[in-house]
Each structure stands twice: as structure tokens, then as C-alpha cells.
Design a protein around this motif. Structure first.
Motif, mmCIF file in Angstrom:
data_model
loop_
_atom_site.group_PDB
_atom_site.id
_atom_site.type_symbol
_atom_site.label_atom_id
_atom_site.label_comp_id
_atom_site.label_asym_id
_atom_site.label_seq_id
_atom_site.Cartn_x
_atom_site.Cartn_y
_atom_site.Cartn_z
ATOM 1 N N HIS A 89 -42.321 24.242 29.434
ATOM 2 C CA HIS A 89 -42.245 25.087 30.715
ATOM 3 C C HIS A 89 -40.707 24.915 31.124
ATOM 4 N N ILE A 90 -40.289 23.769 31.278
ATOM 5 C CA ILE A 90 -38.869 23.619 31.823
ATOM 6 C C ILE A 90 -37.755 24.319 30.717
ATOM 7 N N ILE A 91 -37.877 24.188 29.402
ATOM 8 C CA ILE A 91 -37.207 24.787 28.395
ATOM 9 C C ILE A 91 -37.058 26.299 28.599
ATOM 10 N N LYS A 92 -38.264 26.796 28.771
ATOM 11 C CA LYS A 92 -38.415 28.226 29.034
ATOM 12 C C LYS A 92 -37.778 28.784 30.321
ATOM 13 N N ALA A 119 -32.726 12.445 30.442
ATOM 14 C CA ALA A 119 -34.238 11.980 30.440
ATOM 15 C C ALA A 119 -34.829 13.022 30.933
ATOM 16 N N PRO A 120 -36.270 13.264 30.448
ATOM 17 C CA PRO A 120 -37.344 14.319 30.852
ATOM 18 C C PRO A 120 -37.440 14.176 32.402
ATOM 19 N N GLU A 121 -37.336 13.107 33.100
ATOM 20 C CA GLU A 121 -37.618 13.281 34.350
ATOM 21 C C GLU A 121 -36.407 13.809 35.289
ATOM 22 N N SER A 122 -35.195 13.769 34.634
ATOM 23 C CA SER A 122 -34.229 14.385 35.293
ATOM 24 C C SER A 122 -34.121 16.000 35.200
ATOM 25 N N LEU A 123 -34.736 16.329 33.906
ATOM 26 C CA LEU A 123 -34.613 17.872 33.377
ATOM 27 C C LEU A 123 -35.528 18.626 34.523
ATOM 28 N N ILE A 124 -36.460 17.727 35.206
ATOM 29 C CA ILE A 124 -37.362 18.662 36.038
ATOM 30 C C ILE A 124 -36.639 18.981 37.280
ATOM 31 N N LYS A 125 -35.578 18.409 37.545
ATOM 32 C CA LYS A 125 -35.070 18.468 38.988
ATOM 33 C C LYS A 125 -34.537 19.787 39.007
ATOM 34 N N GLU A 126 -34.743 20.570 40.316
ATOM 35 C CA GLU A 126 -34.607 21.946 40.473
ATOM 36 C C GLU A 126 -32.994 22.176 40.470
ATOM 37 N N GLU A 127 -32.153 21.099 40.981
ATOM 38 C CA GLU A 127 -30.702 21.613 40.745
ATOM 39 C C GLU A 127 -30.021 21.593 39.375
ATOM 40 N N VAL A 129 -31.751 22.204 36.689
ATOM 41 C CA VAL A 129 -32.401 23.643 36.102
ATOM 42 C C VAL A 129 -31.603 24.694 36.348
ATOM 43 N N THR A 130 -31.390 24.843 37.926
ATOM 44 C CA THR A 130 -30.444 25.836 38.397
ATOM 45 C C THR A 130 -29.264 26.088 37.581
ATOM 46 N N PHE A 131 -28.646 24.959 37.452
ATOM 47 C CA PHE A 131 -27.404 24.938 36.885
ATOM 48 C C PHE A 131 -27.266 25.207 35.446
ATOM 49 N N LEU A 132 -28.235 24.642 34.758
ATOM 50 C CA LEU A 132 -28.146 24.733 33.186
ATOM 51 C C LEU A 132 -28.505 26.228 32.775
ATOM 52 N N ARG A 133 -29.250 27.050 33.669
ATOM 53 C CA ARG A 133 -29.692 28.215 33.534
ATOM 54 C C ARG A 133 -28.293 29.266 33.392
#
Length: 727
Positions: A160-163, A115-123, A125-129
Motif C-alpha cells: 500500500h505504501i509503494i502504491k 526501514a519499513p517503519e520509517s516508510l510508514i511516516k506520513e511526512e 510519504v508526502t515528500f517522496l510523492r
């Protein structure tokens, strides 16, 4: 690049639908891609197939937990490993999150739904990066645009999140988007260079009907639903109160129905949605809160108890019917009172919003009251031309099947426009009509209208007539409703010209809705299957339900209806044969197939079924398209010679095809053809012979009648006999 073998391997389809192949190519080649495809056009396959083919994990952003769960179930159904697809949202606990992460890290997970709101979570984003991401797909992309009909602010931030995660291609998908919404989506995501694909908005298998809404509306609905027992349907109402009422009335009448609206607690909502998906109930009565997340391919009808606020919502909601290309019936009940109610709700909103709202409602009124082909009207709204003579699905609406009566109303239009002009354009519709029919009320007397020479100029016709004419004149833009002075009728430039130079105006008369007309439409709507072995279909469906319960997935995630119908045509008795059935790939055959082939195998033995593969003579094969053609044309009572000729068959080959259909348990009515060949006594004589005979062997019958009848006559009579006695 050959995309057909992965399509067959993963999904069991032999060919792509519409634009799917070009879209998949675009994604496999790492291009930003933008897809507009109507509900039921096969959007999800567009990103599921490339995700399964490419290295790494694809992230799919989706607005609803229910929708994600559906899709994950479906993808797990085609793979041996459940880790192939995961959901990442607020419903997971710590252990589950750890499992998801480990599956992604080890390369098992091909699709990750968030969900878009889960994708905002820092943890996250850090993992997926740190992981290999193949691409990001954004489903229901109209949520990005505030001009879209379902705007979600959290979607605006996705760029911004995708980037932040990775510089990967982006694919956006939506089922409805006007030009304005399309531009907004591409700009907001910064992908104006995307390859764009816009599929036709025509869903040819959907039948559109609008009926006048009377006090009997609930009775009408019950009658309609009862004629489709065992089939799934959705009924939309505008208020929660109405949802509860209608659901209760249906339950009292012995229909398995459940309510669904935002006022129910989350647990009940999920339970009711699951009952619908698992086929534990037939009907969901719902507000528009329902359905965004329902990926149920075999919804057979969508009823609008109340007309929606825009044609976009209407199109989106009706589009939930017949997504497997089978029958889909869209029935809306319309009364102008409902429109007036919606207009009242809008009165408190800011003027700019009211203007958009009124313009949208006006389109809905136009659609409901039009006498033209409804499909043409709808597609025109989405900027698409449609040929109502030869287009796909050209006669699939009530106006084409039962054209409404029209009459010349030029003089009445002039009367109406003059009254509006002479009363200085200060009245709403009701007062204009009262002036025409000469009915006094306080407002009219205060303006001294009752003393004018034109007062009562139209009293030779009832008020309902003038109201209907006023609305038809509104639709063609001779008059308009003023927003600032709520609902006051003004004349437009076109209207003033019409008074000076009147031309022909064909007014449509409302046709009253009758019972037999209902039945004629059902039989002609495109049914799913049409020529399968009905008894086996029922057994396979029961088994599908049992398997689905055990696996905890909805029945269609095991096999969809067209696959079940195809099994009942081809009788596959090995997993290899099963994997050749429409919509069943190798993965599905291995995962769910064992019990199905076992059931079919014993069914074939017990019933001495002649399987298509056992037929040595393959003149035309068992072609379900041909079967459907024969059934539909005998329904229309076309001469058998003509049916044979149009398919290039000899008469004996046509009879053979009809025998295959009739022996598989499907009815064909050829009485009309036999009546031309044999009189009543002759038919009775042959009927009695088959009734008493040990066998239906034609050689023996020929011997018995010793030249009284030829082989063709006897074979046709045998078809009639089996049709009446056995099917």
C-alpha cells in the motif's frame, strides 16, 4: 544495451556474476523483478547499478540500520559525492533529515535506504510523492512471509505504501526462500507478474565440516582460530550465556574476540560490530541476532558452537563466510543432546508449530549425521540437484575428503524395529536402547519389559551404537517421533515393510576427528589470492585500515581483499593503472587511490620489483589463475611436465612462471621434482654455490659448473633455494 561500461565505471568489475546481468536488464527496463540469490552471490549490485544508471532516486527497503549503513558507506566509496546514497531512519536528527531531502530534490541522491517503519511516516510519504522515484527495491524480502525464517509484520504493509508514493517497478531480493515463501512474497506485494530469477544455491568456495561435539569443544575452537590468526570469523551460539562464556575463553587465550547478543545495550552492540568491521577484533561470538546486517566480504570462517534450529538458518549463517569468493570454512559442532534440548524448548508450543519445528530439526539431524556429500544434501533441501563427482566444489566437505567407514547393519535394524514393535511403540529412544542392551529402570519394570524374551537382545554392542543406529533409521524414515506424546518412537509403513523384507542397510560409523586431518583441509581450501606479494599485501592492508579509520568506513569499503591481492600482483603506480585492478573503478581510484599508488611506487623502487608491465616478454603474462593452478598442482606433487602440458606450455615457460611466483614472495614446493633429477650431494653443491655467489645469475652459474648441470636444473635449484632462504 551495454551494461559492461557502467559496471566497470562504477564498480571496477569487467564481468557480471551469475544472473546479475539479466536482473539489471530487467530493472533498467522497468519490470517488476524477483531475485533469489544466495548470500555472497552479489545481490546488492543488482539494484545499485540500475539506481546509478537511471534518472531519479531508488528507494531501498531494508530491515536493519547496520546493513543500511554498510551499504551507504560502500556506495559513497565509489562516488565523489557523499549525497549519492543516504539513510532515512530513526537515527537521524532534524538537520540531517533536511540534508537528505535537499539532496533528493536536487537529483544528487541515487539510493535512499529506509526501514519499513520509517516508510510508514506520513511526512516522508508526502515528500517522496513529489520526487522522481526510479524504483523500489525490497531487500531481505523473506521478512514479508510468515513462513520465512525472519518474519516482520511491518513488511506486510509495503504494497500500500509503494502504491501511495508512485506506480513504480518493484524489485524483491532474498537469500533463502522455499517455494512456499516465494509465492507468499509475490502475492503479498501484488507482483505475481514479476520476472523471476533464481540463482544456484551452491557456494563452491565454502568448505563444510561437522565435528562431533565433545567436552573439548572450546579447546577445538581455540586451536582452529589460532591457526587462522588475523583472519575474521564468526562463532554462533544458541544462548547469550554461552556467547559470553566462549568470548571470555577466547580472550583469555589471547584471541581478539567480542560478544554480541540482544542482551547487550545498543551502544555496546554497535561498538562490537564496528570493531569487527574495522578489523579491531578478529572474532565475533554471537547469537543469531548478529549477521543479518553484516556485509563483510572477508569473513574467513563461520563456526557453529551449537547446531541451529533449521537448515535454512544454517545456510544463511554459513553464507556469511567468503563472500568475496575467497576461502570460507564452515565448521559445525554437533551433538544429539543439543537437538534434544531444542525439542524440549518446543514442547510448550502449540502442536502445529511443534510439527513444523520437529520437521525442520529432523532435516538438521539428517545433515549432521549424513555420510553423503554435504553440499549435495544442502542443495537438495533447496530443491536443487548437484553432481557430487564433477559439480563446482564437489570435494569441499569433510565427507568427500575423508569418507566415513560403513558396515552392513541389516540384522541390527531388524532387531531394533522388532523391539519397538514388540514394546507396543510406547517408549522414547532412551528406553528402546535400554531394552536392547538389557538395562533395567523403573519405567521398563513397571511395564514388565525386563521379563520379555527380547530384553537384552543387543547387549553385545554398547548403547551408543544402538543410539546412532536409531538416528540413522530415523533419517531414512523407517521410524518417526510422535509429537503429541513427546518423543515416543513409532514405526512407519516403510519400517513395517522392512521387517518383512529386510534389505542391505549400510550404517555409518562416526569417524573420530584428528589433528593432521585438520591441517590437510586448510591447505586445500581455496585461499584468497594465493600468488600475491605477501609483504606488499600486508603494507597495503595496514594502509587500507588507516585510510578507512580516517574516512570512518570499514576497510573493505575502501578496497576488498581480492583488489588488494590484485594490486600486489600488478603493482599499479598510476591512478589509471589502479582503475584497471579487479574491483576498482574510476571513482574508487580517484577517491582512495593516491596513497595506495604512492606506497606501491616506493615499494617497487626500494625492492627493485620487476612489474608485469616492465616485462618485455609476455609469454603467458602474469595470470593469477595460472599461478594458482601451478601452486595447487605442485602442492599435489604432480610431475612438472604434466603441469606444463596441461596448460600448453614449454618446460622453459613453466619455469619462468614459477620464477615470477617465487620472486613475488610466494612459496612453491618443487623438492619432489628435484629429487627425481639430482641426488642429495648434487643439490647441496648447487645450494652452497647460490649461498656464496654474488649474484643468482644463471649464465654465471653455468660457467662456474662448466657443463656439470644444464640450465633447467640450475633454474629449478634456484627456485628451491629462494623458496627456502628468502620466502
Amino acid at each position: 544495451m551495454d551494461l559492461h561500461s557502467p559496471l566497470k565505471k562504477f564498480f571496477g568489475f569487467n564481468k557480471f556474476k551469475g544472473l546479475q546481468e539479466q536482473v539489471v536488464k530487467s530493472i533498467v527496463n522497468n519490470n517488476n523483478t524477483f531475485v533469489i540469490m544466495p548470500t555472497g552471490g552479489g545481490k546488492s549490485l543488482c539494484y545499485q547499478l540500475p539506481a546509478l544508471m537511471k534518472e531519479g532516486t531508488a528507494i531501498v527497503v531494508s530491515p536493519l540500520i547496520a546493513l543500511m549503513k554498510n551499504q551507504v558507506d560502500a556506495i559513497r566509496g565509489i562516488s565523489e559525492n557523499n549525497g549519492v546514497a543516504h539513510v532515512l531512519n530513526s537515527s537521524l536528527n532534524k538537520t540531517e533529515i533536511a540534508q537528505v531531502k535537499s539532496d533528493i530534490a536536487s537529483g544528487i541522491t541515487k539510493l535512499l535506504y529506509v526501514a519499513p517503519e520509517s516508510l510508514i511516516k506520513e511526512e516522508y510519504v508526502t515528500f517522496l510523492r513529489t520526487q522522481k522515484i526510479s524504483f523500489v527495491a525490497i531487500d531481505e524480502a523473506h521478512c514479508i512471509s510468515e513462513w520465512g525464517h525472519d518474519f516482520r509484520p511491518e513488511y506486510r504493509n509495503l504494497k500500500h505504501i509503494i502504491k501511495a508514493i508512485d506506480n513504480v517497478p518493484v524489485i524483491c531480493l532474498t537469500a533463502t526462500a522455499t517455494e512456499k515463501v516465494q509465492e507468499d512474497i509475490l502475492k503479498t506485494l501484488g507482483i505475481t507478474d514479476a520476472n523471476r530469477f533464481k540463482a544456484s544455491f551452491n557456494r563452491a568456495n565454502l568448505f563444510y565440516e561437522v565435528r562431533p561435539k565433545t567436552k573439548e569443544v572450546e579447546k577445538d575452537i581455540i586451536r582452529f582460530v589460532k591457526q587462522r590468526e588475523g583472519k575474521s570469523g564468526i562463532i554462533y551460539c544458541l544462548s547469550r550465556k554461552k556467547v559470553e562464556e566462549v568470548a571470555q575463553i577466547l580472550q583469555v587465550n589471547g584471541i581478539k574476540a567480542v560478544p554480541y547478543h540482544a542482551g547487550l545495550d545498543a551502544k555496546t552492540r554497535v561498538k562490537h560490530q564496528d570493531m569487527f568491521l574495522m578489523e579491531d577484533c578478529d572474532v565475533v561470538v554471537a547469537t543469531i541476532a548478529f549477521g543479518m546486517g553484516i556485509d563483510k566480504p572477508d569473513v574467513r570462517y563461520v563456526i557453529h558452537h551449537d547446531i541451529p534450529k533449521s537448515l535454512e538458518s544454517y545456510y544463511q549463517e554459513t553464507g556469511r563466510a567468503g563472500r568475496d569468493d575467497g576461502e570460507g570454512y564452515c565448521l559445525a559442532f554437533y551433538s544429539y543432546k543439543d537437538i534434544e534440548k531444542l525439542e524440549k524448548f518446543m514442547a510448550s508450543k502449540p502442536v502445529a508449530e511443534q510439527e513444523i519445528g520437529h520437521a525442520l530439526l529432523q532435516e538438521v539431524v539428517g545433515y549432521a549425521e549424513t555420510s553423503m556429500n554435504r553440499r549435495k544434501y544442502l542443495l537438495h533441501y533447496f530443491g536443487e540437484e548437484f553432481d557430487e563427482k564433477n559439480g563446482d566444489g564437489a570435494d569441499m566437505d569433510d565427507n568427500s575428503r575423508n569418507p566415513k567407514k560403513k558396515h552392513e547393519a541389516k540384522e541390527d535394524v531388524v532387531k531394533l524395529l522388532k523391539v519397538i514393535k514388540d514394546t507396543l511403540q510406547k517408549y522414547k529412544a532412551k528406553e528402546v536402547v535400554n531394552t536392547l542392551v538389557g538395562k533395567e529402570n523403573a519405567l521398563l519394570t513397571s511395564h514388565k519389559t525386563h521379563l520379555q524374551p527380547f530384553f537384552g537382545i543387543g547387549k553385545d554392542k554398547p548403547a551408543g551404537y544402538w543410539m546412532a543406529l536409531l538416528r540413522q533409521v530415523l533419517v531414512v524414515n523407517y521410524i518417526k517421533k510422535e509429537i503429541e506424546q513427546y518423543g515416543v518412537i513409532k514405526i512407519t509403513e516403510h519400517g513395517l515393510n522392512y521387517i518383512d523384507k529386510p534389505s542391505s542397510f549400510m550404517m555409518t560409523e562416526d569417524h573420530e576427528y584428528s589433528e593432521e586431518n585438520d591441517n590437510s583441509i586448510i591447505t586445500n581450501a581455496k585461499s584468497s589470492g594465493g600468488a600475491a606479494d605477501e609483504k606488499l599485501v600486508k603494507l597495503l592492508r595496514d594502509l587500507r585500515k588507516k585510510v578507512a579509520k580516517k574516512q570512518g568506513v570499514p576497510p573493505f569499503a575502501v578496497f576488498q581483499d581480492p583488489s588488494i591481492d590484485d594490486m600486489a600482483l600488478k603493482y599499479p603506480i598510476t591512478l589509471e593503472e589502479l582503475s584497471k585492478v579487479h574491483g576498482v573503478g574510476e571513482g574508487k581510484a580517484r577517491k582512495f587511490g593516491k596513497e595506495f599508488v604512492k606506497l606501491i611506487s616506493s615499494y617497487v623502487d626500494e625492492n627493485d620489483v620487476l612489474r608485469p608491465d616492465d616485462l618485455i616478454v609476455k609469454s603467458t603474462g602474469v595470470n593469477s589463475g595460472l599461478k594458482l593452478f601451478i601452486i595447487q598442482n605442485t602442492d599435489k606433487k604432480l610431475p612438472l611436465e604434466d603441469i606444463a602440458k596441461s596448460k600448453g606450455l614449454e618446460m622453459s615457460q613453466l619455469i619462468k612462471e614459477m620464477e615470477v611466483i617465487i620472486f613475488s614472495g610466494t612459496k612453491i614446493n618443487i623438492n619432489y621434482a628435484l629429487d627425481d633429477l639430482l641426488d642429495e650431494d648434487q643439490q647441496e653443491e648447487i645450494h652452497d654455490y647460490f649461498m656464496e655467489a654474488e649474484t643468482d645469475d644463471i649464465e654465471e652459474a653455468l660457467e662456474e659448473f662448466d657443463g656439470d648441470y644444464d640450465e633447467e636444473e640450475l633454474r629449478l635449484m634456484r627456485i628451491k633455494f629462494i623458496n627456502e632462504v628468502a620466502n
